[in-house]
Design a protein around this motif. Structure first.
Motif, PDB file in Angstrom:
ATOM      1  N   ARG A  94       0.909  -1.247   0.084  1.00  0.00           N
ATOM      2  CA  ARG A  94      -0.032  -0.040   0.035  1.00  0.00           C
ATOM      3  C   ARG A  94       0.796   1.284  -0.016  1.00  0.00           C
ATOM      4  N   THR A  95       2.143   1.038   0.295  1.00  0.00           N
ATOM      5  CA  THR A  95       2.922   2.115   0.495  1.00  0.00           C
ATOM      6  C   THR A  95       4.041   2.505  -0.609  1.00  0.00           C
ATOM      7  N   ALA A 107      -1.960  -2.381  -4.817  1.00  0.00           N
ATOM      8  CA  ALA A 107      -2.058  -1.984  -3.376  1.00  0.00           C
ATOM      9  C   ALA A 107      -3.219  -2.244  -2.715  1.00  0.00           C
ATOM     10  N   ASP A 108      -4.222  -3.154  -3.559  1.00  0.00           N
ATOM     11  CA  ASP A 108      -5.473  -3.538  -2.710  1.00  0.00           C
ATOM     12  C   ASP A 108      -5.874  -5.013  -3.201  1.00  0.00           C
TER      13      ASP A 108
END
Length: 189
Positions: A94-95, A107-108
């Protein structure tokens, strides 16, 4: 249909890395090294492929790798932005932002990615780590290949770092080495 295989080295007490991410307590030498190079050559990163004599090998089991940021980070720290250039590469984070066009950052919902990849043609999908990602993908893992090393570390990053959720697997193959290492293959129950 393609399958997701969590292929990873671990200690007797189920750690894939130390608390700081180190994994030097999981040796890669001797007959175990030779067996892995013969059976899973595609799991060697680009920077060691030449020195190991793997310059022209074709993937045997996997053509895709998915890993968490912690697994990807050592390569980035060494300036290697595409550690498995011979495979389709996904990093779940996510970072982290894009570092190389050959590496897709997710990210997801890694489970949705795996379900999509399973529907595509190709060889297997290798889940390279880490423990949090393995826990998030527990329901999608079709096979475990655990290189169990005869060492107890006490604490570190576990094979599955997530909530309590018993998931059954059956052992289907085992290879023991004189060094005490065992490679055990499990399939989902």
């Amino acid at each position: 249909m393609r399958k997701l295989t969590y292929y990873v080295a671990a200690s007797l007490d189920g750690c894939i890395a130390g608390p700081d991410g180190s994994y030097d307590f999981l040796p890669f030498e001797g007959e175990v090294r030779e067996a892995i190079l013969a059976e899973y050559p595609e799991t060697m990163p680009v920077h060691v492929r030449g020195p190991l004599g793997l310059t022209a090998t074709s993937p045997r089991h996997f053509d895709t790798v998915i890993m968490g940021r912690g697994t990807y980070e050592p390569a980035l720290s060494a300036g290697i932005t595409s550690p498995y250039a011979h495979l389709e590469q996904y990093v779940v984070s996510r970072t982290l932002h894009a570092t190389d066009p050959a590496v897709e950052i997710i990210a997801d919902d890694p489970a949705a990615l795996v379900r999509e990849l399973k529907q595509q043609d190709g060889l297997g999908i290798w889940l390279a780590g880490g423990g949090k990602l393995a826990a998030a993908l527990r329901t999608e893992i079709d096979e475990l290949i655990i290189k169990r090393n005869p060492v107890v570390v006490g604490s570190g990053i576990p094979l599955f770092d997530g909530p309590f959720a018993p998931t059954g697997f059956l052992p289907v193959a085992r290879r023991d080495f004189d060094s005490g290492v065992s490679i055990v293959t499990y399939t989902r129950k």
